[in-house]
Design an enzyme around this catalytic site. Structure first.
Site, PDB file in Angstrom:
ATOM      1  N   GLU A 195      -9.585  -1.877   5.450  1.00 21.54           N
ATOM      2  CA  GLU A 195     -10.212  -1.579   6.733  1.00 21.54           C
ATOM      3  C   GLU A 195     -11.473  -2.434   6.935  1.00 21.54           C
ATOM      4  OE1 GLU A 195      -8.629   0.054   8.793  1.00 21.54           O
ATOM      5  OE2 GLU A 195      -7.931   2.025   8.140  1.00 21.54           O
ATOM      6  N   HIS A 242      -7.006  -4.806  10.192  1.00 25.35           N
ATOM      7  CA  HIS A 242      -6.768  -4.544   8.774  1.00 25.35           C
ATOM      8  C   HIS A 242      -5.468  -5.181   8.293  1.00 25.35           C
ATOM      9  CE1 HIS A 242      -4.742  -0.428   9.755  1.00 25.35           C
ATOM     10  NE2 HIS A 242      -3.803  -1.213   9.303  1.00 25.35           N
ATOM     11  N   ASP A 248       0.809  -1.217   0.000  1.00 21.59           N
ATOM     12  CA  ASP A 248       0.000   0.000   0.000  1.00 21.59           C
ATOM     13  C   ASP A 248       0.844   1.269   0.000  1.00 21.59           C
ATOM     14  OD1 ASP A 248       0.977  -0.384   2.567  1.00 21.59           O
ATOM     15  OD2 ASP A 248      -0.976  -0.816   3.440  1.00 21.59           O
TER      16      ASP A 248
HETATM   17  C1  GLP Z   1      -0.352   0.182   8.494  1.00 23.63           C
HETATM   18  C2  GLP Z   1       0.081  -0.619   7.274  1.00 23.63           C
HETATM   19  C3  GLP Z   1      -0.150  -2.095   7.476  1.00 23.63           C
HETATM   20  C4  GLP Z   1       0.453  -2.509   8.808  1.00 23.63           C
HETATM   21  C5  GLP Z   1      -0.256  -1.785   9.924  1.00 23.63           C
HETATM   22  C6  GLP Z   1       0.214  -2.158  11.297  1.00 23.63           C
HETATM   23  O1  GLP Z   1      -1.704   0.386   8.540  1.00 23.63           O
HETATM   24  N1  GLP Z   1      -0.593  -0.207   6.104  1.00 23.63           N
HETATM   25  O2  GLP Z   1       0.440  -2.817   6.402  1.00 23.63           O
HETATM   26  O3  GLP Z   1       0.344  -3.898   8.982  1.00 23.63           O
HETATM   27  O4  GLP Z   1      -0.017  -0.405   9.722  1.00 23.63           O
HETATM   28  O5  GLP Z   1       1.256  -1.322  11.689  1.00 23.63           O
HETATM   29  P1  GLP Z   1       2.247  -1.609  12.875  1.00 23.63           P
HETATM   30  O6  GLP Z   1       3.127  -2.700  12.394  1.00 23.63           O
HETATM   31  O7  GLP Z   1       2.970  -0.309  13.029  1.00 23.63           O
HETATM   32  O8  GLP Z   1       1.439  -1.983  14.044  1.00 23.63           O
END
Ligand code: GLP
Length: 249
Positions: free
Chosen positions: A143, A138, A67
């Site tokens: 979402e 997500h 993304d």
């Molecule tokens: C963002 C990214 C996701 C990721 C998520 C969790 O939303 N688009 O790909 O898995 O954050 O983030 P974190 O690893 O910082 O908890």
């Protein structure tokens, strides 16, 4: 789904990096799906260490990221393009043109989503997809409520996701409200998926994914339907699951 239990964040990162490197050795033309966020940073660090130590080449590997935020220049300090360069691409011998991230600054978002889908197909699909998970379940930026049939698309970020991401936006840049993300069905066509989960705050959602029903309000619950998913989770992330298991046994 296979669950690999590891002690902590560092052990999760080593385990995931070793797995990626094994795949690169087995298939030097691997199509590797990549994630962002805090979770995979350690994995990328260990991949770079492994690469430097063992000179395992990435020159035929292609990467596709899940993304990108809409509205940020690729050079913006908070773009996922910058994140990937800083944490991984700049430290490997992978040609930058073989690294793919949706373009969130395009004037035609619909065309960009189609282009990205076609690109993944033209590479022969994703061999190995790394995933993190948001607190609301997500994956990528899919979402709660998104269709399980979705392909690469534009998504409005949930308020909770915007708040979680705001910690990274230290200057005056507004936290983006929209992103381009691979769709759920795009992710599900990956041949193999590795989900990384670390920390207590992910324990509830991890339990729901593993034991809850298939539910589009928990997008990651779809992973149950994939034939080849490995979850690498640390003890804190597994704490709720272990608690409930011990109550029921
Ligand atoms: C963002 C990214 C996701 C990721 C998520 C969790 O939303 N688009 O790909 O898995 O954050 O983030 P974190 O690893 O910082 O908890």
């Amino acid at each position: 789904m296979e669950i690999v239990e590891v002690s902590d964040y560092d052990a999760m990162s080593v385990e995931a990096a070793n797995l990626v490197m094994r795949h690169v050795v087995q298939n030097p033309s691997l199509v590797l799906g990549l994630a962002t966020g805090a979770t995979p940073i350690g994995t990328y660090k260990y991949i770079v260490d492994h690469y430097k130590k063992n000179r395992i080449s990435f020159k035929n590997v292609h990467t596709v990221n899940l993304d990108e935020y809409i509205g940020l220049e690729t050079t913006h300090q908070n773009s996922y393009a910058t994140y990937m360069k800083e944490n991984l691409f700049n430290h490997l011998d992978i040609p930058i043109e073989q690294t793919h991230i949706p373009n969130g600054k395009t004037s035609n978002l619909i065309e960009e989503c189609e282009r990205y889908e076609e690109l993944i197909q033209s590479l022969g699909g994703i061999d190995l997809q790394l995933l993190g998970i948001g607190l609301n379940g997500h994956i990528g930026f899919n979402e709660p409520g998104v269709s399980f049939d979705s392909k690469t698309n534009v998504i409005k970020l949930a308020q909770s996701t915007q708040s979680a991401n705001s910690q990274y936006f230290k200057d005056d840049t507004k936290v983006p409200t929209h992103a381009i993300t691979m769709g759920i069905s795009t992710i599900m066509t990956s041949k193999r998926i590795v989900l990384l989960v670390s920390g207590k705050e992910k324990a509830d959602i991890l339990y729901k994914i593993i034991y809850g029903e298939l539910n589009k309000n928990v997008p990651a619950s779809i992973l149950k339907k994939h034939p080849n998913v490995r979850i690498i989770a640390d003890l804190e992330a597994l704490s709720v699951l272990k608690e409930k298991r011990s109550v029921n046994s």
